[in-house]
Design an enzyme around this catalytic site. Structure first.
Site, PDB file in Angstrom:
ATOM      1  CB  SER A 191      46.657  11.307 -26.689  1.00  0.00           C
ATOM      2  OG  SER A 191      46.358  11.394 -25.321  1.00  0.00           O
ATOM      3  N   GLY A 210      45.463   5.407 -28.354  1.00  0.00           N
ATOM      4  CA  GLY A 210      44.866   6.215 -27.288  1.00  0.00           C
ATOM      5  C   GLY A 210      43.556   6.860 -27.706  1.00  0.00           C
ATOM      6  CG  ASP A 242      50.610  12.373 -26.047  1.00  0.00           C
ATOM      7  OD1 ASP A 242      50.300  11.264 -26.505  1.00  0.00           O
ATOM      8  OD2 ASP A 242      51.665  12.966 -26.354  1.00  0.00           O
ATOM      9  NE  ARG A 278      54.179  -7.254 -31.079  1.00  0.00           N
ATOM     10  CZ  ARG A 278      53.832  -8.184 -31.943  1.00  0.00           C
ATOM     11  NH1 ARG A 278      54.682  -9.136 -32.261  1.00  0.00           N
ATOM     12  NH2 ARG A 278      52.634  -8.173 -32.498  1.00  0.00           N
ATOM     13  CG  ASN A 309      58.594   2.099 -26.349  1.00  0.00           C
ATOM     14  OD1 ASN A 309      58.725   3.294 -26.608  1.00  0.00           O
ATOM     15  ND2 ASN A 309      57.970   1.274 -27.169  1.00  0.00           N
ATOM     16  CB  ILE A 347      48.732  -1.261 -25.201  1.00  0.00           C
ATOM     17  CG1 ILE A 347      47.362  -1.495 -24.556  1.00  0.00           C
ATOM     18  CG2 ILE A 347      48.673  -1.646 -26.682  1.00  0.00           C
ATOM     19  CD1 ILE A 347      46.210  -0.797 -25.272  1.00  0.00           C
ATOM     20  NE  ARG A 388      46.664  -8.600 -34.911  1.00  0.00           N
ATOM     21  CZ  ARG A 388      47.650  -7.869 -34.411  1.00  0.00           C
ATOM     22  NH1 ARG A 388      48.626  -8.444 -33.728  1.00  0.00           N
ATOM     23  NH2 ARG A 388      47.671  -6.561 -34.588  1.00  0.00           N
ATOM     24  CG  HIS A 411      51.971  -9.213 -27.988  1.00  0.00           C
ATOM     25  ND1 HIS A 411      50.990  -9.771 -28.753  1.00  0.00           N
ATOM     26  CD2 HIS A 411      52.031  -7.914 -28.368  1.00  0.00           C
ATOM     27  CE1 HIS A 411      50.481  -8.856 -29.565  1.00  0.00           C
ATOM     28  NE2 HIS A 411      51.107  -7.726 -29.353  1.00  0.00           N
TER      29      HIS A 411
END
Length: 320
Positions: free
Chosen positions: A11, A15, A34, A89, A96, A119, A152, A176
């Site tokens: 969130s 989010g 969350d 990233r 993550n 995402i 983009r 990505h």
């Protein structure tokens, strides 16, 4: 008919924006999840209080327990640490990946029938891991990348040509990240391919090359400007477009990170490719012809994603 249920895992900035957009488009009732107590509840209440002004009907629930996502039709995953200036990233990988393991277990237990949109970065590796951790079929788990990267590219092209964004179509393949492959040959203005527009004198190859590089650096450009976080408006809008195509069976042709099973010469990996998204999730993967240079760029992008997946296996051997 009962409303659809949309669960948002995480969130933060994306989010909250997702919840607002889902409400404005009346896609269904929204659950914000969350681990931070009060954050999803506060954002949910704030958005709900905007509904009389904007004129939409949707229920917003904030939760700190995965049980709240039970039976969700769509789950959008943004949980994890965002990029900070100087971070790639890929730097986010170890942190993550652990988050994806927890999220995957929650989805497996409470929302095994959902269409899942990831995402969290590094995107291609995280969606690959999330699909394995959750055990959901691959056609129901996708990554949000190509819609954003193409948006983009389209925006930068519309600026260059001084035309409406609606008349610009753009194509971005591959991972990505810095190795993504914006395809000028398959990108158009009102149906006219970009190479033809160069010949017509609308722009130069040098300017087009700079736009392609700016597209690759699009996320980093925003991270550099914001300094304390990463993009959230355009990523949220992109994921909502994907969710809407699924919920309304629109069968939009959208570039997403999808699991390949031989297409483009790739197996058991998530890479950005054009797909058809409908009520069955990824209903078709569109395999386009690539010339020698495009194929070389695509293969380089795939190799970059493969390296990240190998690194994930090094951290979590159960993914093998």
């Amino acid at each position: 008919m009962a409303r659809n249920k949309i669960a948002l895992i995480g969130s933060g900035m994306i989010g909250g924006t997702l919840a607002h957009l889902a409400g404005l488009k009346e896609l269904g009732d929204v659950v914000l999840f969350d681990i931070a107590e009060g954050t999803p509840q506060g954002k949910g209440l704030d958005i709900a209080e905007s509904s009389p002004v904007d004129g939409f009907d949707a229920k917003f629930t904030g939760a700190n327990d995965y049980a709240a996502i039970e039976g969700a039709d769509v789950v959008i995953v943004t949980a994890g640490v965002p990029r900070k200036p100087g971070m790639s990233r890929d730097d986010l990988l170890g942190i993550n990946l652990k988050v994806m393991e927890q999220v995957g277990a929650g989805i497996k237990k409470y929302a095994p029938e959902a269409f899942v949109i990831c995402i969290t970065n590094p995107l291609d590796a995280m969606v690959w891991a999330l699909q394995k951790f959750s055990g959901l079929p691959a056609h129901k788990v996708v990554g949000m990348a190509g819609v954003l990267d193409s948006a983009r590219f389209r925006y930068f092209l519309s600026e260059e040509f001084n035309v409406s964004v609606e008349d610009v179509t753009a194509f971005v393949l591959g991972g990505h990240g810095d190795s993504m492959v914006p395809l000028a040959r398959y990108s158009t203005v009102a149906g006219i391919p970009l190479p033809d527009l160069v010949k017509m004198g609308w722009t130069s190859q040098d300017k087009l090359d700079k736009i392609i590089q700016r597209t690759r650096d699009g996320g980093a450009e925003i991270v550099g400007l914001l300094k304390t976080g990463s993009a959230f408006y355009a990523p949220a809008a992109s994921a909502i477009q994907m969710a809407e195509s699924y919920l309304k069976d629109k069968k939009r042709v959208l570039p997403v990170a999808a699991q390949l099973s031989g297409q483009y010469g790739v197996k058991d990996m998530y890479v950005g490719v054009p797909t058809v998204i409908g009520a069955n999730g990824v209903e078709r993967i569109i395999e386009i012809d690539l010339d020698k240079d495009e194929k070389a760029q695509f293969d380089k992008s795939v190799a970059s994603v493969a390296g990240l997946c190998e690194a994930c296996i090094g951290i979590a051997p159960s993914l093998k």
